[in-house]
Scaffold this motif. Sequence first.
Motif, PDB file in Angstrom:
ATOM      1  N   UNK A  13       0.846  -1.197   0.000  1.00  0.00           N
ATOM      2  CA  UNK A  13       0.000   0.000   0.000  1.00  0.00           C
ATOM      3  C   UNK A  13       0.881   1.247   0.000  1.00  0.00           C
ATOM      4  N   UNK A  14       1.985   1.166   0.723  1.00  0.00           N
ATOM      5  CA  UNK A  14       2.935   2.280   0.711  1.00  0.00           C
ATOM      6  C   UNK A  14       3.453   2.508  -0.695  1.00  0.00           C
ATOM      7  N   UNK A  15       3.709   1.416  -1.405  1.00  0.00           N
ATOM      8  CA  UNK A  15       4.168   1.514  -2.783  1.00  0.00           C
ATOM      9  C   UNK A  15       3.101   2.178  -3.655  1.00  0.00           C
ATOM     10  N   UNK A  16       1.849   1.748  -3.456  1.00  0.00           N
ATOM     11  CA  UNK A  16       0.745   2.334  -4.211  1.00  0.00           C
ATOM     12  C   UNK A  16       0.653   3.828  -3.957  1.00  0.00           C
ATOM     13  N   UNK A  17       0.801   4.195  -2.707  1.00  0.00           N
ATOM     14  CA  UNK A  17       0.733   5.603  -2.315  1.00  0.00           C
ATOM     15  C   UNK A  17       1.861   6.368  -2.997  1.00  0.00           C
ATOM     16  N   UNK A  18       3.025   5.738  -3.034  1.00  0.00           N
ATOM     17  CA  UNK A  18       4.197   6.352  -3.643  1.00  0.00           C
ATOM     18  C   UNK A  18       3.952   6.604  -5.131  1.00  0.00           C
TER      19      UNK A  18
ATOM     20  N   UNK B 239      10.560  -9.329   9.510  1.00  0.00           N
ATOM     21  CA  UNK B 239      11.254  -8.085   9.859  1.00  0.00           C
ATOM     22  C   UNK B 239      11.596  -7.281   8.609  1.00  0.00           C
ATOM     23  N   UNK B 240      12.039  -8.006   7.557  1.00  0.00           N
ATOM     24  CA  UNK B 240      12.365  -7.310   6.310  1.00  0.00           C
ATOM     25  C   UNK B 240      11.127  -6.592   5.775  1.00  0.00           C
ATOM     26  N   UNK B 241       9.989  -7.314   5.849  1.00  0.00           N
ATOM     27  CA  UNK B 241       8.759  -6.727   5.330  1.00  0.00           C
ATOM     28  C   UNK B 241       8.364  -5.500   6.140  1.00  0.00           C
ATOM     29  N   UNK B 242       8.576  -5.572   7.425  1.00  0.00           N
ATOM     30  CA  UNK B 242       8.290  -4.428   8.296  1.00  0.00           C
ATOM     31  C   UNK B 242       9.132  -3.230   7.855  1.00  0.00           C
ATOM     32  N   UNK B 243      10.398  -3.534   7.519  1.00  0.00           N
ATOM     33  CA  UNK B 243      11.283  -2.482   7.022  1.00  0.00           C
ATOM     34  C   UNK B 243      10.750  -1.886   5.733  1.00  0.00           C
ATOM     35  N   UNK B 244      10.344  -2.748   4.795  1.00  0.00           N
ATOM     36  CA  UNK B 244       9.752  -2.285   3.539  1.00  0.00           C
ATOM     37  C   UNK B 244       8.586  -1.350   3.819  1.00  0.00           C
ATOM     38  N   UNK B 245       7.709  -1.795   4.734  1.00  0.00           N
ATOM     39  CA  UNK B 245       6.500  -1.019   5.032  1.00  0.00           C
ATOM     40  C   UNK B 245       6.885   0.364   5.534  1.00  0.00           C
ATOM     41  N   UNK B 246       7.896   0.410   6.398  1.00  0.00           N
ATOM     42  CA  UNK B 246       8.260   1.705   6.970  1.00  0.00           C
ATOM     43  C   UNK B 246       8.911   2.606   5.933  1.00  0.00           C
ATOM     44  N   UNK B 247       9.829   2.029   5.145  1.00  0.00           N
ATOM     45  CA  UNK B 247      10.524   2.847   4.147  1.00  0.00           C
ATOM     46  C   UNK B 247       9.548   3.369   3.098  1.00  0.00           C
ATOM     47  N   UNK B 248       8.736   2.461   2.546  1.00  0.00           N
ATOM     48  CA  UNK B 248       7.833   2.866   1.460  1.00  0.00           C
ATOM     49  C   UNK B 248       6.809   3.885   1.937  1.00  0.00           C
ATOM     50  N   UNK B 249       6.229   3.624   3.124  1.00  0.00           N
ATOM     51  CA  UNK B 249       5.213   4.554   3.618  1.00  0.00           C
ATOM     52  C   UNK B 249       5.826   5.888   4.017  1.00  0.00           C
ATOM     53  N   UNK B 250       7.012   5.809   4.633  1.00  0.00           N
ATOM     54  CA  UNK B 250       7.663   7.053   5.031  1.00  0.00           C
ATOM     55  C   UNK B 250       7.956   7.926   3.823  1.00  0.00           C
ATOM     56  N   UNK B 251       8.525   7.284   2.805  1.00  0.00           N
ATOM     57  CA  UNK B 251       8.843   7.986   1.573  1.00  0.00           C
ATOM     58  C   UNK B 251       7.573   8.587   0.953  1.00  0.00           C
ATOM     59  N   UNK B 252       6.531   7.746   0.925  1.00  0.00           N
ATOM     60  CA  UNK B 252       5.283   8.201   0.305  1.00  0.00           C
ATOM     61  C   UNK B 252       4.706   9.394   1.055  1.00  0.00           C
ATOM     62  N   UNK B 253       4.723   9.331   2.379  1.00  0.00           N
ATOM     63  CA  UNK B 253       4.145  10.431   3.149  1.00  0.00           C
ATOM     64  C   UNK B 253       4.960  11.705   2.950  1.00  0.00           C
ATOM     65  N   UNK B 254       6.282  11.531   2.866  1.00  0.00           N
ATOM     66  CA  UNK B 254       7.124  12.716   2.645  1.00  0.00           C
ATOM     67  C   UNK B 254       6.826  13.349   1.292  1.00  0.00           C
ATOM     68  N   UNK B 255       6.649  12.501   0.294  1.00  0.00           N
ATOM     69  CA  UNK B 255       6.464  13.088  -1.031  1.00  0.00           C
ATOM     70  C   UNK B 255       5.000  13.440  -1.296  1.00  0.00           C
ATOM     71  N   UNK B 256       4.118  12.928  -0.461  1.00  0.00           N
ATOM     72  CA  UNK B 256       2.732  13.358  -0.593  1.00  0.00           C
ATOM     73  C   UNK B 256       2.583  14.652   0.174  1.00  0.00           C
ATOM     74  N   UNK B 257       2.702  15.734  -0.498  1.00  0.00           N
ATOM     75  CA  UNK B 257       2.622  17.002   0.202  1.00  0.00           C
ATOM     76  C   UNK B 257       1.234  17.558  -0.022  1.00  0.00           C
ATOM     77  N   UNK B 258       0.448  17.400   1.021  1.00  0.00           N
ATOM     78  CA  UNK B 258      -0.945  17.806   0.882  1.00  0.00           C
ATOM     79  C   UNK B 258      -1.035  19.305   0.633  1.00  0.00           C
ATOM     80  N   UNK B 259      -0.076  20.008   1.184  1.00  0.00           N
ATOM     81  CA  UNK B 259      -0.241  21.452   1.181  1.00  0.00           C
ATOM     82  C   UNK B 259      -0.039  22.064  -0.208  1.00  0.00           C
ATOM     83  N   UNK B 260       0.966  21.603  -0.918  1.00  0.00           N
ATOM     84  CA  UNK B 260       1.231  22.291  -2.184  1.00  0.00           C
ATOM     85  C   UNK B 260       0.980  21.410  -3.387  1.00  0.00           C
TER      86      UNK B 260
END
Lengths: 308, 372
Positions: free
Chosen positions: B273-278, B351-372
């Motif tokens: 889902x993080x990937x999808x968001x990305x 654990x690896x998958x947990x890492x994937x989830x955190x990296x992908x979602x973190x990246x996605x949230x950072x690049x999803x800039x709601x404001x601009x």
Amino acid sequence: MKPAITINNIVKFYGAKSNKTEALSGISFNVNEGELFGIIGPDGAGKTSLFRILTTLLLADEGEATVDGYDVVKYYKEIRKRAGYMPGRFSLYQDLTVEENLEFFATIFNTTIEKNYHLIKDIYIQIEPFKKRKAGKLSGGMKQKLALCCALIHKPSVLFLDEPTTGVDAVSRKEFWEMLKKLKQQNITILVSTPYMDEAGMCDRVALLQSGKILSIDTPDGIIEQFQKDLFAVRSSKMLPLLNDLKICSEVEDAYFFGAYHHVVMKHKNEEQQLKNYLSKYAGDGLEINAIRPNIEDCFMALMKNTE
Amino acid sequence: MRSLRFLLQKEFRQIFRNTSILRIIFLMPIIQLLVLPWAADYEMKNINITVIDHDHSPYSRQLISKITASGYFILQDYTSSYNQSLVDIEKDKSDLILEIPASFQKNLIKENESKLFVAVNAINGVKANLGGAYLISIIRNFNGNIRSKWIQFPRFNPELNINVVSSDWYNPEMNYKYFMVPGILVILVTLVGSFLASLNIVKEKEIGTIEQINVTPIKKYQFVLGKLIPFWVLGLIVLGIGLGISRLFYGIISAGNLFVIFGFAAVYLLAVLGLGLLISTYTSTQQQAMLISFFLIMIFVLLGGLYTSIDSMPHWAQMMTKVNPVTYFIEVMRMVVLKGSGFADIKNQFLIMLGFAMVLNGWAVLSYRKRY
């Protein structure tokens, strides 16, 4: 009266460095509380860019603006709570019904339909018979009414309407302006943009916007009063040769199509006789020359010509 | 919280109102699971063979009947000229040519040795490889049989023989469906989880509704969660349906605990889902999102160890499979379903998958800039 919106030297560029387009070049004006303020300008004048900056969707490259006393950059969260925005493009959920859309927007603003029903009642009654219909299946005028309801449901103190009457029939347009007048009585400040000059007369004050610059800001009557020259409406059965002749006449400052007539702006006062003499060759072709009072569009044309 | 609840209500309403999407979500896994495992068959059957028999001896006939009786080969043609048999290959009627020389039986008896010629049509590499191997093993078998017939057993075996007996653990019948079905299921869950979610978000951009949402006080995380939770739920439902189908139609009963599968899938879905968001943050139309998704799913499938073994890939490709979340889920699915692995066995993947989830979602949230 304290201003509800202040705009101070706003500049906005689009595009990369090599190919910059200036959408807004240093715009400043204030809108007073409870005012119905119109921004009139042709397509591409920069109306939507200005709206997007004021509704915190876009960052200006230079200058600052406040809405309801809050800076649009620093306090964007506050503005989002108290501004209502109706974009030019219908952007509600087409697959949700009229009622669901309204309820959704009420909820995300932490309010309910009941609480602010008095605000939208007059408008909502007109679309209520279709409340179970999906928003995408409404007619253009109905969509506008629903969008207005959704923009109003959280009782905004400032309402931004970006070309609300574009693509709406003449009757619905008239109705829409009637609704805005009623909203004004609720002490909601309304900033509305439109490409239609004839709607300018409905506003308290208007700003004429052209390629990112403000040509004039005044009440509609004030703008018309600025027009000091003599204006004539001229027609004959040979319209095209008539226009060409008018354009090359040395006494004529400007001549352009205006419905069934040509509007002719004279360079000097009291030269009706000269014009009549000049056009005497059209006498046999049903020539008509009437002195008329200018409207907003004439003023806009004159202002545009001046800036060129 | 109230806003989030309403966002979710709105999302589910929209999903359930869009019948074509709903049909895709539920019918796609069913149909794909019923069809694909049959097509993704590694066993080669129906290999067409052309035999050129110059010998016409009892032995040559015996060999031919042994080949056709194996069930793998279809005797396409029986000729006496190599050139004629090549025509079959050229016309793609035949995959293999077996040439039996004129003195096949004579040499075999007199000189205790004889030669055969095999030509393979290598247009379809897998078929050629396996077909050739099958044929050779049949011939070897034939060879062994005739020898045992005429050689009296001496007291001591003149040749040293190593007899290999193998036993297939975890999948005793080597039923390829047992490992294909769970793998295909992973791909389906991936499709629902990431690509439908990204399309959904991009749709809001395309229609312009995100504009209207952005001028409301809704917070970034609320909007994102409102988008992710429905597809997280749908992904788990699709997994459930898929496991049901593999049990009903293929008789695959998970050897391990289903909770292990669902537990891993819950984290896996977070990652995709993080990937999808990305994807949705980098695209602005559904068409763009579709094309990127299509590109990614091809990579995921082919570099995920679904159809081909990762161990046989070149080293750099093996490295690439390590950054492919699909790889881990396929691995886990096969481990749990076939081997009955528990949480302790899949801890690493988890654990690896947990890492994937955190990296992908973190990246996605950072690049999803709601404001601009």
